[in-house]
Design a protein around this motif. Structure first.
Motif, PDB file in Angstrom:
ATOM      1  N   GLU A 185      58.767 -71.167  -8.068  1.00  0.00           N
ATOM      2  CA  GLU A 185      59.122 -72.053  -9.184  1.00  0.00           C
ATOM      3  C   GLU A 185      57.864 -72.553  -9.893  1.00  0.00           C
ATOM      4  OE1 GLU A 185      61.384 -75.102  -7.262  1.00  0.00           O
ATOM      5  OE2 GLU A 185      63.292 -74.124  -7.677  1.00  0.00           O
ATOM      6  N   GLU A 186      56.871 -72.942  -9.109  1.00  0.00           N
ATOM      7  CA  GLU A 186      55.626 -73.422  -9.699  1.00  0.00           C
ATOM      8  C   GLU A 186      54.947 -72.324 -10.520  1.00  0.00           C
ATOM      9  OE1 GLU A 186      53.366 -74.934  -6.399  1.00  0.00           O
ATOM     10  OE2 GLU A 186      54.347 -76.886  -6.489  1.00  0.00           O
ATOM     11  N   LYS A 196      62.927 -63.023  -8.194  1.00  0.00           N
ATOM     12  CA  LYS A 196      62.467 -63.474  -6.877  1.00  0.00           C
ATOM     13  C   LYS A 196      63.213 -64.746  -6.464  1.00  0.00           C
ATOM     14  CE  LYS A 196      59.684 -63.359  -3.336  1.00  0.00           C
ATOM     15  NZ  LYS A 196      59.909 -62.402  -2.269  1.00  0.00           N
ATOM     16  N   LEU A 197      63.402 -65.674  -7.414  1.00  0.00           N
ATOM     17  CA  LEU A 197      64.168 -66.889  -7.119  1.00  0.00           C
ATOM     18  C   LEU A 197      65.603 -66.552  -6.726  1.00  0.00           C
ATOM     19  CD1 LEU A 197      63.023 -69.343  -9.948  1.00  0.00           C
ATOM     20  CD2 LEU A 197      62.431 -69.440  -7.522  1.00  0.00           C
ATOM     21  N   ASP A 198      66.221 -65.632  -7.466  1.00  0.00           N
ATOM     22  CA  ASP A 198      67.591 -65.222  -7.147  1.00  0.00           C
ATOM     23  C   ASP A 198      67.666 -64.575  -5.762  1.00  0.00           C
ATOM     24  OD1 ASP A 198      68.488 -66.155  -9.579  1.00  0.00           O
ATOM     25  OD2 ASP A 198      68.503 -64.178 -10.538  1.00  0.00           O
ATOM     26  N   GLU A 199      66.677 -63.759  -5.446  1.00  0.00           N
ATOM     27  CA  GLU A 199      66.628 -63.086  -4.141  1.00  0.00           C
ATOM     28  C   GLU A 199      66.496 -64.119  -3.012  1.00  0.00           C
ATOM     29  OE1 GLU A 199      63.454 -60.267  -1.789  1.00  0.00           O
ATOM     30  OE2 GLU A 199      63.665 -59.986  -3.957  1.00  0.00           O
ATOM     31  N   ILE A 200      65.633 -65.086  -3.218  1.00  0.00           N
ATOM     32  CA  ILE A 200      65.454 -66.133  -2.205  1.00  0.00           C
ATOM     33  C   ILE A 200      66.742 -66.929  -2.032  1.00  0.00           C
ATOM     34  CG2 ILE A 200      64.265 -68.319  -1.717  1.00  0.00           C
ATOM     35  CD1 ILE A 200      61.742 -67.036  -3.005  1.00  0.00           C
ATOM     36  N   ASP A 201      67.365 -67.320  -3.144  1.00  0.00           N
ATOM     37  CA  ASP A 201      68.622 -68.074  -3.074  1.00  0.00           C
ATOM     38  C   ASP A 201      69.704 -67.288  -2.337  1.00  0.00           C
ATOM     39  OD1 ASP A 201      67.451 -70.160  -4.454  1.00  0.00           O
ATOM     40  OD2 ASP A 201      68.316 -69.591  -6.397  1.00  0.00           O
ATOM     41  N   TYR A 202      69.774 -65.985  -2.611  1.00  0.00           N
ATOM     42  CA  TYR A 202      70.759 -65.131  -1.954  1.00  0.00           C
ATOM     43  C   TYR A 202      70.511 -65.070  -0.444  1.00  0.00           C
ATOM     44  CZ  TYR A 202      73.512 -60.987  -0.837  1.00  0.00           C
ATOM     45  OH  TYR A 202      74.404 -60.117  -0.264  1.00  0.00           O
ATOM     46  N   LYS A 203      69.257 -64.890  -0.065  1.00  0.00           N
ATOM     47  CA  LYS A 203      68.913 -64.825   1.360  1.00  0.00           C
ATOM     48  C   LYS A 203      69.207 -66.149   2.058  1.00  0.00           C
ATOM     49  CE  LYS A 203      65.255 -61.327   1.212  1.00  0.00           C
ATOM     50  NZ  LYS A 203      63.807 -61.096   1.385  1.00  0.00           N
ATOM     51  N   VAL A 204      68.842 -67.256   1.414  1.00  0.00           N
ATOM     52  CA  VAL A 204      69.076 -68.576   2.011  1.00  0.00           C
ATOM     53  C   VAL A 204      70.574 -68.811   2.202  1.00  0.00           C
ATOM     54  CG1 VAL A 204      68.943 -71.071   1.586  1.00  0.00           C
ATOM     55  CG2 VAL A 204      66.921 -69.644   1.262  1.00  0.00           C
ATOM     56  N   THR A 243      58.841 -71.084   0.191  1.00  0.00           N
ATOM     57  CA  THR A 243      58.380 -70.009  -0.690  1.00  0.00           C
ATOM     58  C   THR A 243      58.953 -70.195  -2.093  1.00  0.00           C
ATOM     59  OG1 THR A 243      58.258 -68.484   1.179  1.00  0.00           O
ATOM     60  CG2 THR A 243      58.335 -67.506  -1.019  1.00  0.00           C
ATOM     61  N   ARG A 244      60.191 -70.622  -2.158  1.00  0.00           N
ATOM     62  CA  ARG A 244      60.850 -70.825  -3.451  1.00  0.00           C
ATOM     63  C   ARG A 244      60.089 -71.845  -4.303  1.00  0.00           C
ATOM     64  NH1 ARG A 244      64.475 -72.762  -6.925  1.00  0.00           N
ATOM     65  NH2 ARG A 244      66.296 -71.518  -7.467  1.00  0.00           N
ATOM     66  N   ILE A 245      59.573 -72.866  -3.683  1.00  0.00           N
ATOM     67  CA  ILE A 245      58.813 -73.889  -4.405  1.00  0.00           C
ATOM     68  C   ILE A 245      57.629 -73.258  -5.126  1.00  0.00           C
ATOM     69  CG2 ILE A 245      57.297 -75.896  -4.129  1.00  0.00           C
ATOM     70  CD1 ILE A 245      59.155 -76.764  -1.821  1.00  0.00           C
ATOM     71  N   PHE A 246      56.913 -72.381  -4.440  1.00  0.00           N
ATOM     72  CA  PHE A 246      55.740 -71.751  -5.041  1.00  0.00           C
ATOM     73  C   PHE A 246      56.120 -70.790  -6.163  1.00  0.00           C
ATOM     74  CE2 PHE A 246      54.155 -73.154  -0.913  1.00  0.00           C
ATOM     75  CZ  PHE A 246      53.065 -73.892  -1.336  1.00  0.00           C
ATOM     76  N   HIS A 273      58.269 -62.947 -16.381  1.00  0.00           N
ATOM     77  CA  HIS A 273      59.335 -63.939 -16.260  1.00  0.00           C
ATOM     78  C   HIS A 273      60.493 -63.393 -15.432  1.00  0.00           C
ATOM     79  CE1 HIS A 273      63.014 -66.016 -17.644  1.00  0.00           C
ATOM     80  NE2 HIS A 273      62.241 -67.087 -17.530  1.00  0.00           N
ATOM     81  N   ASN A 274      60.923 -62.194 -15.760  1.00  0.00           N
ATOM     82  CA  ASN A 274      62.045 -61.585 -15.037  1.00  0.00           C
ATOM     83  C   ASN A 274      61.724 -61.372 -13.563  1.00  0.00           C
ATOM     84  OD1 ASN A 274      63.572 -61.561 -17.328  1.00  0.00           O
ATOM     85  ND2 ASN A 274      63.250 -59.389 -17.775  1.00  0.00           N
ATOM     86  N   THR A 275      60.497 -60.988 -13.269  1.00  0.00           N
ATOM     87  CA  THR A 275      60.083 -60.788 -11.878  1.00  0.00           C
ATOM     88  C   THR A 275      60.219 -62.088 -11.087  1.00  0.00           C
ATOM     89  OG1 THR A 275      58.544 -59.049 -12.512  1.00  0.00           O
ATOM     90  CG2 THR A 275      58.186 -60.072 -10.373  1.00  0.00           C
TER      91      THR A 275
END
Length: 118
Positions: free
Chosen positions: A61-62, A86-94, A56-59, A80-82
C-alpha cells in the motif's frame, strides 16, 4: 499508514512466534501431548502467515501511495496494476487462510473445548 498499526502487527507476529517456540518446551515438559503440539503448531503457523501477509500488504500500500505521489499524479499503468494485483492477491490469500484457520479452530474446539490460541 499508521506506525502504531505496523508496530501492533509486528508485536502480534513476535508473540505468535514465541508461542510456537514455547510449544516444544511444553511438549518436552509433558504439559501437552504430541497431538496437542501438532494441533497448536498448525493453528499458530497459520496465524503467523496471516499476520505476515497483512504486514506485507502495508508495504505494498505504501509503495502504491508513493508511486502516485512521486509521479505528480501520473504513473505507468503497469506499475499501478502490478501493485493493485499484489494487494488483491494478498487479500485473497488472507481470506482463504482465515477461513481455513476458523474451520481448523472449530474442529479443534470439538476435541479440546478449552483451546485458546489467540
Amino acid at each position: 499508514m499508521n506506525v502504531n498499526f505496523k508496530n501492533d502487527l509486528l508485536s502480534k507476529k513476535k508473540q505468535t512466534k514465541r508461542k510456537i517456540w514455547n510449544l516444544k518446551r511444553n511438549l518436552s515438559n509433558g504439559r501437552i501431548t504430541q497431538t496437542e503440539h501438532d494441533l497448536y503448531k498448525s493453528l499458530l503457523e497459520d496465524r503467523y502467515e496471516i499476520l505476515t501477509l497483512r504486514h506485507t500488504r502495508i508495504f505494498v500500500e505504501e509503495d502504491l501511495i508513493k508511486l502516485s505521489n512521486n509521479r505528480s499524479r501520473t504513473f505507468t499503468t503497469t506499475q499501478h496494476n502490478t501493485l493493485v494485483n499484489k494487494l488483491d492477491e494478498i487479500d485473497y490469500k488472507v481470506a482463504g487462510l482465515e477461513n481455513s484457520l476458523n474451520k481448523k479452530l472449530s474442529i479443534a474446539q470439538n476435541s479440546y473445548p478449552s483451546i485458546i490460541i489467540f
